[in-house]
Design an enzyme around this catalytic site. Sequence first.
Site, PDB file in Angstrom:
ATOM      1  N   LYS A   1     -58.566 134.133  82.168  1.00 47.71           N
ATOM      2  CA  LYS A   1     -57.422 133.488  81.533  1.00 47.71           C
ATOM      3  C   LYS A   1     -56.264 134.456  81.579  1.00 47.71           C
ATOM      4  O   LYS A   1     -56.462 135.638  81.285  1.00 47.71           O
ATOM      5  CB  LYS A   1     -57.739 133.123  80.089  1.00 47.71           C
ATOM      6  CG  LYS A   1     -56.645 132.329  79.424  1.00 47.71           C
ATOM      7  CD  LYS A   1     -56.439 132.696  77.958  1.00 47.71           C
ATOM      8  CE  LYS A   1     -55.829 134.075  77.802  1.00 47.71           C
ATOM      9  NZ  LYS A   1     -55.401 134.392  76.430  1.00 47.71           N
TER      10      LYS A   1
ATOM     11  N   GLY B   1     -54.135  81.158  87.974  1.00 45.41           N
ATOM     12  CA  GLY B   1     -53.423  79.893  88.146  1.00 45.41           C
ATOM     13  C   GLY B   1     -53.630  79.399  89.574  1.00 45.41           C
ATOM     14  O   GLY B   1     -53.584  80.187  90.518  1.00 45.41           O
TER      15      GLY B   1
ATOM     16  N   ARG C   1     -58.574  91.496  76.354  1.00 50.83           N
ATOM     17  CA  ARG C   1     -59.880  91.688  76.989  1.00 50.83           C
ATOM     18  C   ARG C   1     -60.206  93.150  77.303  1.00 50.83           C
ATOM     19  O   ARG C   1     -61.326  93.483  77.654  1.00 50.83           O
ATOM     20  CB  ARG C   1     -59.968  90.831  78.264  1.00 50.83           C
ATOM     21  CG  ARG C   1     -60.190  89.357  77.965  1.00 50.83           C
ATOM     22  CD  ARG C   1     -60.020  88.488  79.200  1.00 50.83           C
ATOM     23  NE  ARG C   1     -58.608  88.219  79.491  1.00 50.83           N
ATOM     24  CZ  ARG C   1     -58.183  87.557  80.568  1.00 50.83           C
ATOM     25  NH1 ARG C   1     -59.051  87.127  81.467  1.00 50.83           N
ATOM     26  NH2 ARG C   1     -56.898  87.336  80.760  1.00 50.83           N
TER      27      ARG C   1
ATOM     28  N   ALA D   1     -71.688 152.150  82.793  1.00 54.71           N
ATOM     29  CA  ALA D   1     -72.279 150.895  82.325  1.00 54.71           C
ATOM     30  C   ALA D   1     -72.557 150.959  80.833  1.00 54.71           C
ATOM     31  O   ALA D   1     -72.901 152.010  80.291  1.00 54.71           O
ATOM     32  CB  ALA D   1     -73.572 150.626  83.088  1.00 54.71           C
TER      33      ALA D   1
ATOM     34  N   ALA E   1     -45.510  93.029  78.329  1.00 52.55           N
ATOM     35  CA  ALA E   1     -45.504  92.916  76.862  1.00 52.55           C
ATOM     36  C   ALA E   1     -46.852  92.504  76.297  1.00 52.55           C
ATOM     37  O   ALA E   1     -47.082  92.620  75.098  1.00 52.55           O
ATOM     38  CB  ALA E   1     -44.432  91.926  76.426  1.00 52.55           C
TER      39      ALA E   1
ATOM     40  N   LYS F   1     -52.323  97.560  77.242  1.00 50.62           N
ATOM     41  CA  LYS F   1     -53.001  97.418  78.541  1.00 50.62           C
ATOM     42  C   LYS F   1     -52.287  98.152  79.666  1.00 50.62           C
ATOM     43  O   LYS F   1     -52.930  98.852  80.462  1.00 50.62           O
ATOM     44  CB  LYS F   1     -53.145  95.936  78.914  1.00 50.62           C
ATOM     45  CG  LYS F   1     -53.800  95.749  80.273  1.00 50.62           C
ATOM     46  CD  LYS F   1     -54.286  94.344  80.501  1.00 50.62           C
ATOM     47  CE  LYS F   1     -53.186  93.402  80.862  1.00 50.62           C
ATOM     48  NZ  LYS F   1     -53.721  92.075  81.251  1.00 50.62           N
TER      49      LYS F   1
ATOM     50  N   ASP G   1     -49.632  94.384  85.069  1.00 53.35           N
ATOM     51  CA  ASP G   1     -51.087  94.535  85.192  1.00 53.35           C
ATOM     52  C   ASP G   1     -51.584  94.208  86.596  1.00 53.35           C
ATOM     53  O   ASP G   1     -52.771  93.987  86.801  1.00 53.35           O
ATOM     54  CB  ASP G   1     -51.823  93.702  84.133  1.00 53.35           C
ATOM     55  CG  ASP G   1     -51.646  92.194  84.305  1.00 53.35           C
ATOM     56  OD1 ASP G   1     -50.798  91.779  85.126  1.00 53.35           O
ATOM     57  OD2 ASP G   1     -52.361  91.439  83.622  1.00 53.35           O
TER      58      ASP G   1
ATOM     59  N   ARG H   1     -71.271 155.315  75.138  1.00 54.84           N
ATOM     60  CA  ARG H   1     -72.490 154.619  74.744  1.00 54.84           C
ATOM     61  C   ARG H   1     -73.431 155.640  74.127  1.00 54.84           C
ATOM     62  O   ARG H   1     -73.262 156.846  74.309  1.00 54.84           O
ATOM     63  CB  ARG H   1     -73.144 153.960  75.959  1.00 54.84           C
ATOM     64  CG  ARG H   1     -73.587 154.983  76.992  1.00 54.84           C
ATOM     65  CD  ARG H   1     -74.069 154.349  78.280  1.00 54.84           C
ATOM     66  NE  ARG H   1     -74.530 155.381  79.194  1.00 54.84           N
ATOM     67  CZ  ARG H   1     -74.442 155.285  80.515  1.00 54.84           C
ATOM     68  NH1 ARG H   1     -73.892 154.218  81.084  1.00 54.84           N
ATOM     69  NH2 ARG H   1     -74.903 156.250  81.275  1.00 54.84           N
TER      70      ARG H   1
ATOM     71  N   GLN I   1     -39.853  91.831  73.983  1.00 56.12           N
ATOM     72  CA  GLN I   1     -40.310  90.480  73.658  1.00 56.12           C
ATOM     73  C   GLN I   1     -41.094  90.604  72.345  1.00 56.12           C
ATOM     74  O   GLN I   1     -42.201  91.133  72.334  1.00 56.12           O
ATOM     75  CB  GLN I   1     -41.210  89.949  74.785  1.00 56.12           C
ATOM     76  CG  GLN I   1     -41.683  88.527  74.569  1.00 56.12           C
ATOM     77  CD  GLN I   1     -42.800  88.115  75.532  1.00 56.12           C
ATOM     78  OE1 GLN I   1     -43.552  88.966  76.018  1.00 56.12           O
ATOM     79  NE2 GLN I   1     -42.897  86.832  75.807  1.00 56.12           N
TER      80      GLN I   1
HETATM   81  C1  UD1 Z   1     -50.896  85.039  85.042  1.00 54.70           C
HETATM   82  C2  UD1 Z   1     -50.348  83.734  85.637  1.00 54.70           C
HETATM   83  C3  UD1 Z   1     -51.370  83.130  86.565  1.00 54.70           C
HETATM   84  C4  UD1 Z   1     -51.698  84.119  87.658  1.00 54.70           C
HETATM   85  C5  UD1 Z   1     -52.146  85.483  87.070  1.00 54.70           C
HETATM   86  C6  UD1 Z   1     -52.196  86.514  88.176  1.00 54.70           C
HETATM   87  C7  UD1 Z   1     -48.842  82.683  84.072  1.00 54.70           C
HETATM   88  C8  UD1 Z   1     -48.704  81.660  83.003  1.00 54.70           C
HETATM   89  N1  UD1 Z   1     -50.045  82.825  84.573  1.00 54.70           N
HETATM   90  O1  UD1 Z   1     -52.042  84.712  84.282  1.00 54.70           O
HETATM   91  O2  UD1 Z   1     -50.865  81.943  87.144  1.00 54.70           O
HETATM   92  O3  UD1 Z   1     -52.735  83.596  88.477  1.00 54.70           O
HETATM   93  O4  UD1 Z   1     -51.209  85.950  86.106  1.00 54.70           O
HETATM   94  O5  UD1 Z   1     -52.659  87.738  87.709  1.00 54.70           O
HETATM   95  O6  UD1 Z   1     -47.866  83.295  84.428  1.00 54.70           O
HETATM   96  N2  UD1 Z   1     -46.868  89.035  79.621  1.00 54.70           N
HETATM   97  C9  UD1 Z   1     -45.786  89.308  78.841  1.00 54.70           C
HETATM   98  N3  UD1 Z   1     -45.492  88.479  77.800  1.00 54.70           N
HETATM   99  C10 UD1 Z   1     -46.236  87.381  77.513  1.00 54.70           C
HETATM  100  C11 UD1 Z   1     -47.362  87.110  78.320  1.00 54.70           C
HETATM  101  C12 UD1 Z   1     -47.653  87.952  79.360  1.00 54.70           C
HETATM  102  O7  UD1 Z   1     -45.074  90.284  79.063  1.00 54.70           O
HETATM  103  O8  UD1 Z   1     -45.883  86.684  76.544  1.00 54.70           O
HETATM  104  C13 UD1 Z   1     -47.190  89.934  80.735  1.00 54.70           C
HETATM  105  C14 UD1 Z   1     -48.504  90.649  80.550  1.00 54.70           C
HETATM  106  O9  UD1 Z   1     -48.317  91.895  79.925  1.00 54.70           O
HETATM  107  C15 UD1 Z   1     -49.007  90.816  81.958  1.00 54.70           C
HETATM  108  C16 UD1 Z   1     -48.392  89.642  82.696  1.00 54.70           C
HETATM  109  O10 UD1 Z   1     -47.334  89.180  81.908  1.00 54.70           O
HETATM  110  O11 UD1 Z   1     -48.552  92.015  82.537  1.00 54.70           O
HETATM  111  C17 UD1 Z   1     -49.404  88.516  82.951  1.00 54.70           C
HETATM  112  O12 UD1 Z   1     -49.869  88.029  81.712  1.00 54.70           O
HETATM  113  P1  UD1 Z   1     -51.379  87.595  81.519  1.00 54.70           P
HETATM  114  O13 UD1 Z   1     -51.531  87.135  80.115  1.00 54.70           O
HETATM  115  O14 UD1 Z   1     -52.270  88.671  81.987  1.00 54.70           O
HETATM  116  O15 UD1 Z   1     -51.448  86.340  82.481  1.00 54.70           O
HETATM  117  P2  UD1 Z   1     -52.715  85.750  83.223  1.00 54.70           P
HETATM  118  O16 UD1 Z   1     -53.489  84.917  82.278  1.00 54.70           O
HETATM  119  O17 UD1 Z   1     -53.428  86.817  83.924  1.00 54.70           O
HETATM  120 CA    CA Z   2     -53.270  89.049  83.991  1.00 55.07          CA
END
Ligand code: UD1
Ligand code: CA
Length: 455
Positions: free
Chosen positions: A347, A135, A14, A419, A9, A21, A101, A436, A72
Amino acid sequence: MLEVVILAAGQGTRMKSDLPKVLHPIAGRPMLAHVIDTARELGPTAIHVVIGHGAERVREQLAADDITWAVQEEQLGTGHATMQALPNTAPGSTVLVLFGDVPLTPASTLEALVDAAREGPALLTAILEDASGYGRIVRNDRGELVGVVEDKDASPEQRAIREINTGVLAAPQEDLAHYLPLVKNNNNQAEYYLPDVLGLAVRDGRHIATFTTGSELEILGINDRVQLNTVEREYQRRQAEKLMREGVSIADAGRLDIRGSLTCGRNVFLDVNVIIEGEVSLGDDVSIGANCVLCDVEVRDGAQIHPMSHVQEAVIGNNCSVGPFARLRPGTVLGDAARVGNFVETKKANIGRGSKVNHLTYIGDCDMGADVNIGAGTITCNYDGVNKHTTRIGDGVFVGSNSTLVAPLDIRQGGFVAAGSTVTKEVGAEELAVARGKQRNIAGWQRPGRREDKD
Ligand code: UD1
Ligand code: CA
């Protein structure tokens, strides 16, 4: 019972892009599609995808019968996102949470984690040279996981920890249902963090199983376009390696891009900068020259595509030769041993067995028999400004250089076009068409001289 929840979601600030994304492509397909593929390999009873940012576009592009969507509305964190799908999961199941992602984690890595999560929560971790942004895993003296602290919330000591949360977490459905509502958002980002369920479970005396993967690339999360490219190159390298192990020769594994699927026979050679899109199949002993783009193409045994050729929705027969610098557009079918040479565009063209179209020619909407020779600079005039018309050329026809063939037109078997002709009427079998201006030679002609009054 296994249920997979994929979080997709987030906006992906970035990426600096209007495209959500998770729709950014890896090898020509949205990164989320790769995560869904991996989920399918695990044979789950359901796949739930949490969408929010660009929800409609994501749903449209990835619609499939086996996917349940949860929306969400506001992106309040990974814990909050998981909560949106949880009501759709069945008690008694194991829930595996994946991130949309993080596209390269193989199913084999996930299987062990899912097995461990039958008893309680389990987390996939990794040890990284540079853990920044992720994290961090906090462990006690006995080495047991006590919690995950986000980069933005970490103390300098915690920042030094190199073991990170990959984001891949599995747990009994009941554990998530119990702990997720207890997660608070009193952190730097004011978000509900999914990994906080682990800290809460530990406080209840629960044990968290962890699996640590050795591969950094398996768990690489895509947050910006640099990481997108890192994953793309890694994905391409793996595809190239797989092909090489299957017996395909590749001039440079770092200069091959497969954005779709490629199947190869025996003894295939791919030179540098080949791009494969859609579904491409290459027969035995096929060679593809440098800088060729093939999109939805079948190339049969022994055919050679020479450098700088662009081939789309075409069938290339056995032992054909194409290019260099050929452009074969949709609907081109080359019979066995046909030749299409440099600066030739085709074609909707059937070019029969052994026929040659070797230089500087346009063949469109054409049905050509076998053993035809098309001279340099021949053009099928297939378009009258409104409609397209067909040119039919029989077996053994010879078309001299620089001819214009105005369709609709038939040139019957064995016909011969002199030709420089502009042919507008049917040419009968074995006839010669000359259309021609007649040559006149003027004797005693004076070339223009230099003008006297020039300053
Ligand atoms: C998250 C983890 C982090 C981990 C990293 C690994 C958390 C709080 N942090 O950080 O510990 O090291 O991934 O890649 O979980 N998403 C939603 N809804 C939201 C927020 C995020 O669907 O409200 C989805 C995003 O689309 C994405 C995934 O969750 O696919 C991760 O979210 P992102 O914001 O990229 O988390 P990170 O900061 O990378
Ligand atoms: Ca991420």
